[in-house]
Structure formats: structure tokens, C-alpha cells
Design a protein around this motif. Structure first.
Motif, PDB file in Angstrom:
ATOM      1  N   ARG A  20       0.843  -1.182   0.000  1.00 54.01           N
ATOM      2  CA  ARG A  20       0.000   0.000   0.000  1.00 54.01           C
ATOM      3  C   ARG A  20       0.891   1.249   0.000  1.00 54.01           C
ATOM      4  O   ARG A  20       2.036   1.214   0.428  1.00 54.01           O
ATOM      5  CB  ARG A  20      -0.920   0.017   1.237  1.00 54.01           C
ATOM      6  CG  ARG A  20      -1.863  -1.183   1.300  1.00 54.01           C
ATOM      7  CD  ARG A  20      -2.895  -1.144   0.172  1.00 54.01           C
ATOM      8  NE  ARG A  20      -3.854  -2.230   0.266  1.00 54.01           N
ATOM      9  CZ  ARG A  20      -3.724  -3.404  -0.333  1.00 54.01           C
ATOM     10  NH1 ARG A  20      -2.663  -3.645  -1.082  1.00 54.01           N
ATOM     11  NH2 ARG A  20      -4.652  -4.338  -0.210  1.00 54.01           N
ATOM     12  N   THR A  23       1.612   6.821   3.908  1.00 51.16           N
ATOM     13  CA  THR A  23       0.760   7.936   4.295  1.00 51.16           C
ATOM     14  C   THR A  23       1.521   9.003   5.074  1.00 51.16           C
ATOM     15  O   THR A  23       1.284  10.194   4.895  1.00 51.16           O
ATOM     16  CB  THR A  23      -0.424   7.443   5.151  1.00 51.16           C
ATOM     17  OG1 THR A  23      -1.156   6.472   4.401  1.00 51.16           O
ATOM     18  CG2 THR A  23      -1.359   8.596   5.500  1.00 51.16           C
ATOM     19  N   ALA A  53      -3.660   6.520  -0.835  1.00 50.38           N
ATOM     20  CA  ALA A  53      -3.371   6.792   0.578  1.00 50.38           C
ATOM     21  C   ALA A  53      -2.520   8.042   0.769  1.00 50.38           C
ATOM     22  O   ALA A  53      -2.629   8.712   1.793  1.00 50.38           O
ATOM     23  CB  ALA A  53      -2.670   5.584   1.211  1.00 50.38           C
ATOM     24  N   ASN A  80     -10.612   6.243   0.055  1.00 49.96           N
ATOM     25  CA  ASN A  80      -9.726   7.241   0.654  1.00 49.96           C
ATOM     26  C   ASN A  80     -10.125   8.668   0.287  1.00 49.96           C
ATOM     27  O   ASN A  80      -9.320   9.597   0.409  1.00 49.96           O
ATOM     28  CB  ASN A  80      -8.280   6.977   0.241  1.00 49.96           C
ATOM     29  CG  ASN A  80      -7.651   5.853   1.041  1.00 49.96           C
ATOM     30  OD1 ASN A  80      -7.882   5.734   2.238  1.00 49.96           O
ATOM     31  ND2 ASN A  80      -6.856   5.011   0.379  1.00 49.96           N
TER      32      ASN A  80
END
Length: 234
Positions: A20, A23, A53, A80
Motif C-alpha cells: 500500500r 501515508t 493513501a 480514501n
């Protein structure tokens, strides 16, 4: 397998393996701060958005639309805070009209595209006059990469064997690429100093040795794509 198919394969495999977007990394924080500084509000196109993200924390301030080569991963961006997602390749062209966006973010994507000039002309095309472009590319000119040369290995993040990268960038090359395609660089910083995290604060001021180069540019002029030779970067 062509480059589009290869990049989609890499992205899909990464998604299946649970990869992923970051962030709260130094890179992510600096990218969001650039938007807050240079774009008070408006619509952002996130090219190569992955799961969204990275820009998710500012999705309430901006209207964000994402496009990515991997459909399954990019669908997560809707969760998101993204308004819309499209599946497409920057290698072929963006599925949007001219002058559709106030800003474009293209993060860790140009190094995967064979024709950099065509890609940047597409980013230019969908930007409104004077729009903001924030682009990030991995930097092959790092201290760690110099060590790798002595070990007979290609530079970190380089277009090496079995890498998904097909283009190498340094601060000089991203500046020239932007200038050649109608952009004026207004800010250029580095993300961090992998693997020496204690020096990350210096990366902002020494982007030529940082892991990732973050460039902010304004659209200076519209550009029509023309095939160019490969004899010079100027």
C-alpha cells in the motif's frame, strides 16, 4: 509483453501482496505540504494514484480524481476520499479533456514510462493555464547508489535487470524534462536519505543526493507532442 502489460502486472502483484502507499513518510508529508503551499483549493488529478493513501489526508480540501494502470488497487482510492477513478496508462494517454484540472500529481510514475516527453505533454494538456504540477521521481544519484557502483551493481532505483523502471532521473534530468515540455520548476526538494534516516532533515536542501526528488512546476506554455531524438537531454 509490452511495457503497459508489464507495469500492470507489477502493480497487480504488489496489490495482491498487500503493498500500500505510504501515508506519513517524509516524502508523503512534503508532497502534501507542496499542494497546501501552491494550491489553495481546486481539482487535482492523481496520475498513478495506486490506493490513494498518499493524498487521502487532503481529500477534504481538494476534489481529487485518480487514474492508474491497475484497476483493483486504484479502486481503494475511492475509500480514501477520491471522487472518481479511471483505469488508463500514461504511456497511451490520459482519458480527460484539455485544461480539465487545476493541478496534477504524478508520483513515482515517470520512471515507468518509455516516452517521458509524451507523458509530460499529456500532463501539460490536462492542466488549466498556469496550473500546478507536482511530480516525484526516484533519484539514481544517491550516496547509496555510489556504493552500489563499487559493488558492480546498478544504482538504487535504476532501470536495472528485472526492474519496473525504464527511465533514470537525477535533479538535472527532471528539471530539463519539465522545461522541454512547457513547465517552469519553482521548487525542488528531496524526500529523505535512505538508509541514513537521521539525516532526513537535510534532504530538503540537498535533493541531488536524496532518495526521491520532489519537483513543483507551473505550466509555462502549452506544448504539442513531437517525437524527439535521443542524442541530447537539452
Amino acid at each position: 509483453m509490452n511495457n503497459d502489460e508489464l507495469q500492470e502486472h507489477f502493480a497487480t502483484q504488489a496489490f495482491k501482496q498487500g503493498l500500500r502507499s505510504e501515508t506519513n513518510s517524509p516524502r508523503a508529508v512534503k508532497i502534501r505540504s507542496m499542494f497546501k503551499r501552491y494550491l489553495p483549493g481546486g481539482t487535482i488529478l492523481d496520475v498513478g494514484c495506486a490506493d490513494g493513501a498518499l493524498l487521502a489526508p487532503i481529500s477534504q480540501q481538494y476534489r481529487i480524481i485518480g487514474v492508474d494502470v491497475s484497476g483493483p488497487m486504484s479502486q481503494l482510492a475511492l475509500k480514501n476520499g477520491y471522487c472518481e477513478i479511471k483505469t488508463a496508462s500514461l504511456e497511451v494517454g490520459l482519458p480527460f479533456g484539455n485544461e480539465a484540472f487545476d493541478a496534477v500529481f504524478c508520483g513515482e510514475t515517470l520512471e515507468h514510462v518509455v516516452d517521458t516527453d509524451f507523458a509530460l505533454c499529456e500532463l501539460n494538456r490536462v492542466l488549466k493555464p498556469g496550473g500546478v504540477l507536482v511530480v516525484t521521481v526516484p533519484n539514481v544519484r544517491t550516496i547509496f547508489s555510489l556504493i552500489r557502483w563499487f559493488l558492480n551493481d546498478p544504482p538504487m532505483f535504476g532501470a536495472r535487470y528485472r526492474s519496473g523502471h525504464v527511465r533514470d532521473f537525477t535533479t538535472k534530468h527532471i528539471r530539463v524534462a519539465l522545461r522541454n515540455n512547457g513547465f517552469e520548476t519553482v521548487k525542488l526538494v528531496g524526500s529523505d536519505f535512505y538508509p541514513i534516516s537521521m539525516l532526513n532533515g537535510l534532504a530538503t536542501f540537498l535533493p541531488s543526493f536524496a532518495t526521491t526528488v520532489i519537483a513543483v512546476a507551473h505550466q509555462k506554455q502549452k506544448m504539442d507532442y513531437q517525437k524527439r531524438d535521443n542524442t541530447s537531454i537539452e
